[in-house]
Design a protein around this motif. Structure first.
Motif, PDB file in Angstrom:
ATOM      1  N   GLY A   3     -13.998  19.557  -8.061  1.00  6.34           N
ATOM      2  CA  GLY A   3     -14.222  18.279  -8.715  1.00  6.34           C
ATOM      3  C   GLY A   3     -12.992  17.393  -8.806  1.00  6.34           C
ATOM      4  N   PHE A   4     -11.918  17.779  -8.117  1.00  6.21           N
ATOM      5  CA  PHE A   4     -10.683  17.019  -8.281  1.00  6.21           C
ATOM      6  C   PHE A   4     -10.783  15.626  -7.670  1.00  6.21           C
ATOM      7  CE2 PHE A   4      -6.231  15.928  -7.108  1.00  6.21           C
ATOM      8  CZ  PHE A   4      -5.730  15.847  -8.403  1.00  6.21           C
ATOM      9  N   ARG A   5     -11.551  15.476  -6.599  1.00  4.03           N
ATOM     10  CA  ARG A   5     -11.715  14.147  -6.000  1.00  4.03           C
ATOM     11  C   ARG A   5     -12.342  13.185  -7.010  1.00  4.03           C
ATOM     12  NH1 ARG A   5      -9.341  11.231  -2.470  1.00  4.03           N
ATOM     13  NH2 ARG A   5      -9.142  13.133  -1.230  1.00  4.03           N
ATOM     14  N   ASP A   6     -13.364  13.645  -7.732  1.00  2.00           N
ATOM     15  CA  ASP A   6     -13.972  12.802  -8.764  1.00  2.00           C
ATOM     16  C   ASP A   6     -12.989  12.537  -9.897  1.00  2.00           C
ATOM     17  OD1 ASP A   6     -16.337  12.707  -7.361  1.00  2.00           O
ATOM     18  OD2 ASP A   6     -17.263  14.357  -8.474  1.00  2.00           O
ATOM     19  N   ARG A   7     -12.165  13.536 -10.191  1.00  2.37           N
ATOM     20  CA  ARG A   7     -11.168  13.369 -11.240  1.00  2.37           C
ATOM     21  C   ARG A   7     -10.162  12.290 -10.855  1.00  2.37           C
ATOM     22  NH1 ARG A   7      -9.806  13.279 -16.426  1.00  2.37           N
ATOM     23  NH2 ARG A   7      -7.806  14.236 -16.917  1.00  2.37           N
ATOM     24  N   MET A   8      -9.759  12.255  -9.594  1.00  2.00           N
ATOM     25  CA  MET A   8      -8.835  11.231  -9.121  1.00  2.00           C
ATOM     26  C   MET A   8      -9.434   9.839  -9.304  1.00  2.00           C
ATOM     27  SD  MET A   8      -7.523  13.168  -5.663  1.00  2.00           S
ATOM     28  CE  MET A   8      -6.620  11.766  -4.998  1.00  2.00           C
ATOM     29  N   THR A   9     -10.698   9.706  -8.938  1.00  2.00           N
ATOM     30  CA  THR A   9     -11.371   8.407  -9.071  1.00  2.00           C
ATOM     31  C   THR A   9     -11.445   7.983 -10.531  1.00  2.00           C
ATOM     32  OG1 THR A   9     -12.699   8.843  -7.094  1.00  2.00           O
ATOM     33  CG2 THR A   9     -13.508   7.153  -8.600  1.00  2.00           C
ATOM     34  N   GLN A  10     -11.771   8.928 -11.402  1.00  2.00           N
ATOM     35  CA  GLN A  10     -11.870   8.629 -12.823  1.00  2.00           C
ATOM     36  C   GLN A  10     -10.518   8.207 -13.394  1.00  2.00           C
ATOM     37  OE1 GLN A  10     -13.119  11.955 -15.212  1.00  2.00           O
ATOM     38  NE2 GLN A  10     -13.078  10.810 -17.116  1.00  2.00           N
ATOM     39  N   ARG A  11      -9.467   8.930 -13.031  1.00  2.20           N
ATOM     40  CA  ARG A  11      -8.153   8.610 -13.554  1.00  2.20           C
ATOM     41  C   ARG A  11      -7.666   7.250 -13.043  1.00  2.20           C
ATOM     42  NH1 ARG A  11      -5.761   9.379 -17.461  1.00  2.20           N
ATOM     43  NH2 ARG A  11      -3.866  10.584 -17.093  1.00  2.20           N
ATOM     44  N   ASP A  12      -7.942   6.934 -11.789  1.00  7.24           N
ATOM     45  CA  ASP A  12      -7.575   5.609 -11.278  1.00  7.24           C
ATOM     46  C   ASP A  12      -8.262   4.510 -12.070  1.00  7.24           C
ATOM     47  OD1 ASP A  12      -5.868   6.542  -9.355  1.00  7.24           O
ATOM     48  OD2 ASP A  12      -7.174   6.130  -7.645  1.00  7.24           O
ATOM     49  N   ARG A  13      -9.465   4.787 -12.511  1.00  7.43           N
ATOM     50  CA  ARG A  13     -10.230   3.786 -13.250  1.00  7.43           C
ATOM     51  C   ARG A  13      -9.782   3.678 -14.709  1.00  7.43           C
ATOM     52  NH1 ARG A  13     -14.738   5.877 -12.248  1.00  7.43           N
ATOM     53  NH2 ARG A  13     -15.065   7.025 -14.187  1.00  7.43           N
ATOM     54  N   GLU A  14      -9.338   4.771 -15.310  1.00  8.97           N
ATOM     55  CA  GLU A  14      -9.127   4.805 -16.754  1.00  8.97           C
ATOM     56  C   GLU A  14      -7.670   4.753 -17.205  1.00  8.97           C
ATOM     57  OE1 GLU A  14     -11.099   8.265 -18.189  1.00  8.97           O
ATOM     58  OE2 GLU A  14     -13.115   7.433 -17.903  1.00  8.97           O
ATOM     59  N   THR A  15      -6.734   5.118 -16.344  1.00  5.34           N
ATOM     60  CA  THR A  15      -5.337   5.182 -16.765  1.00  5.34           C
ATOM     61  C   THR A  15      -4.822   3.804 -17.171  1.00  5.34           C
ATOM     62  OG1 THR A  15      -4.845   7.098 -15.380  1.00  5.34           O
ATOM     63  CG2 THR A  15      -2.980   5.709 -16.013  1.00  5.34           C
ATOM     64  N   LEU A  16      -4.180   3.749 -18.310  1.00  5.06           N
ATOM     65  CA  LEU A  16      -3.611   2.505 -18.815  1.00  5.06           C
ATOM     66  C   LEU A  16      -2.151   2.390 -18.390  1.00  5.06           C
ATOM     67  CD1 LEU A  16      -5.101   2.514 -22.403  1.00  5.06           C
ATOM     68  CD2 LEU A  16      -5.670   0.912 -20.582  1.00  5.06           C
ATOM     69  N   VAL A  17      -1.807   1.250 -17.830  1.00  5.04           N
ATOM     70  CA  VAL A  17      -0.420   0.945 -17.464  1.00  5.04           C
ATOM     71  C   VAL A  17       0.005  -0.239 -18.335  1.00  5.04           C
ATOM     72  CG1 VAL A  17       1.158   0.354 -15.606  1.00  5.04           C
ATOM     73  CG2 VAL A  17      -0.870   1.745 -15.121  1.00  5.04           C
ATOM     74  N   ILE A  18       0.971   0.003 -19.214  1.00  5.27           N
ATOM     75  CA  ILE A  18       1.291  -0.955 -20.258  1.00  5.27           C
ATOM     76  C   ILE A  18       2.755  -1.376 -20.143  1.00  5.27           C
ATOM     77  CG2 ILE A  18       1.304  -1.366 -22.745  1.00  5.27           C
ATOM     78  CD1 ILE A  18      -0.716   0.945 -23.019  1.00  5.27           C
ATOM     79  N   PRO A  19       3.027  -2.549 -19.593  1.00  2.04           N
ATOM     80  CA  PRO A  19       4.411  -3.026 -19.550  1.00  2.04           C
ATOM     81  C   PRO A  19       4.865  -3.528 -20.916  1.00  2.04           C
ATOM     82  CG  PRO A  19       2.944  -4.690 -18.667  1.00  2.04           C
ATOM     83  CD  PRO A  19       2.081  -3.506 -19.000  1.00  2.04           C
ATOM     84  N   ILE A  20       6.165  -3.363 -21.186  1.00  2.87           N
ATOM     85  CA  ILE A  20       6.731  -3.907 -22.414  1.00  2.87           C
ATOM     86  C   ILE A  20       7.433  -5.218 -22.087  1.00  2.87           C
ATOM     87  CG2 ILE A  20       8.154  -3.474 -24.439  1.00  2.87           C
ATOM     88  CD1 ILE A  20       8.114  -0.523 -23.793  1.00  2.87           C
ATOM     89  N   ILE A  21       7.066  -6.249 -22.809  1.00  2.00           N
ATOM     90  CA  ILE A  21       7.723  -7.552 -22.676  1.00  2.00           C
ATOM     91  C   ILE A  21       8.858  -7.584 -23.691  1.00  2.00           C
ATOM     92  CG2 ILE A  21       7.420 -10.052 -22.789  1.00  2.00           C
ATOM     93  CD1 ILE A  21       5.923  -8.581 -20.485  1.00  2.00           C
ATOM     94  N   GLU A  22      10.090  -7.397 -23.200  1.00  2.00           N
ATOM     95  CA  GLU A  22      11.217  -7.239 -24.119  1.00  2.00           C
ATOM     96  C   GLU A  22      12.515  -7.860 -23.594  1.00  2.00           C
ATOM     97  OE1 GLU A  22      11.830  -3.087 -24.789  1.00  2.00           O
ATOM     98  OE2 GLU A  22      11.675  -2.566 -22.674  1.00  2.00           O
TER      99      GLU A  22
END
Length: 253
Positions: free
Chosen positions: A135-154
């Motif tokens: 199930g790792f292929r599905d896991r990769m797809t899910q993580r690409d969709r859900e992972t948050l990338v949060i830049p800091i404006i500082e």
């Protein structure tokens, strides 16, 4: 929530309208368990200023998941390899300091996504991969969709480029960082809050127009955020103990 609602909801397993989190800098994952027990929505495990390596972050991630709270991590620097390392130990998102341009934002999004759309290396033999190829292929797809990338404006440069940064696809939450921003602008954080609030309004309005959610400190009077965060738990421990000592001294008089 009207701005970045899907992304913001990922930081609230409890379905809170305005999620609230706390910085975690202790090496002991008990503090993450306590944050969850107190009803917070997420923890920001601090690998930038806290003494937390990948192994210690993993302990907090496990504690967070067991207690039903969302773990994200602030990193020391936003290299591709460090982003991959924190995601592999199971962080739901990464908070990246000193993002100043759209090119910076685009690169960190790519670092958080698996190939071929990104540059994240694949490995099922880790906490995030479940230690199995099944199930790792599905896991990769899910993580690409859900992972948050949060830049800091500082930084001042980031402030100048906020519209371009907010427009980058894959950036759904932006963290306003008044501490380093005040230093970069030559301001005193203690006395120049009105100037920082003006900067906050600029960032807030631009990001909301782009449909992005704003993560902001809860204790400085920045209104209109979509997610809020409290100071580091060890600072709150000290301030609580100091208040108790003052109360004790006053009662002894």
């Amino acid at each position: 929530m009207t701005h970045g609602s899907v992304a913001a909801a990922r930081l609230s397993l409890r379905g809170t309208d305005v999620p609230i989190g706390i910085y975690i800098s202790s090496t002991d994952p008990t503090t993450t368990e306590i944050a969850a027990a107190a009803g917070l929505d997420f923890v920001m495990i601090d690998g930038e200023h806290g003494p937390l390596d990948r192994h210690l972050v993993l302990g907090h991630v496990r504690a967070a998941k067991a207690a039903g709270i969302v773990p994200i991590a602030r990193m020391l620097e936003g290299s591709d390899t460090q982003i991959q390392a924190l995601l592999d130990v199971g962080c739901a998102g990464v908070v990246v300091p000193k993002v100043e341009t759209a090119a910076d934002a685009t690169r960190i999004v790519r670092a958080s996504r698996y190939a071929p759309t990104g540059r994240r290396g694949m490995c099922p033999a880790c906490h995030d991969g479940g230690y199995s190829v099944n199930g790792f292929r599905d896991r990769m797809t899910q993580r690409d969709r859900e992972t948050l990338v949060i830049p800091i404006i500082e930084t001042r440069k980031a402030l100048d480029n906020i519209a371009e940064i907010a427009a980058v696809d894959g950036i759904d939450v932006i963290h306003f960082g008044p501490g380093d921003l005040s230093a970069d602008m030559g301001l005193d954080l203690a006395i120049d809050l009105p100037v920082l609030r003006d900067a906050w309004v600029t960032v807030r309005d631009v990001c909301h127009a782009a449909g992005k959610a704003l993560l902001v400190p809860d204790n400085m009077g920045f209104e209109g955020g979509d997610l809020y965060i409290w100071p580091m738990e060890l600072m709150l421990l000290r301030s609580t103990l100091e208040a108790m000592m003052r109360d004790r001294a006053a009662g002894a008089q």
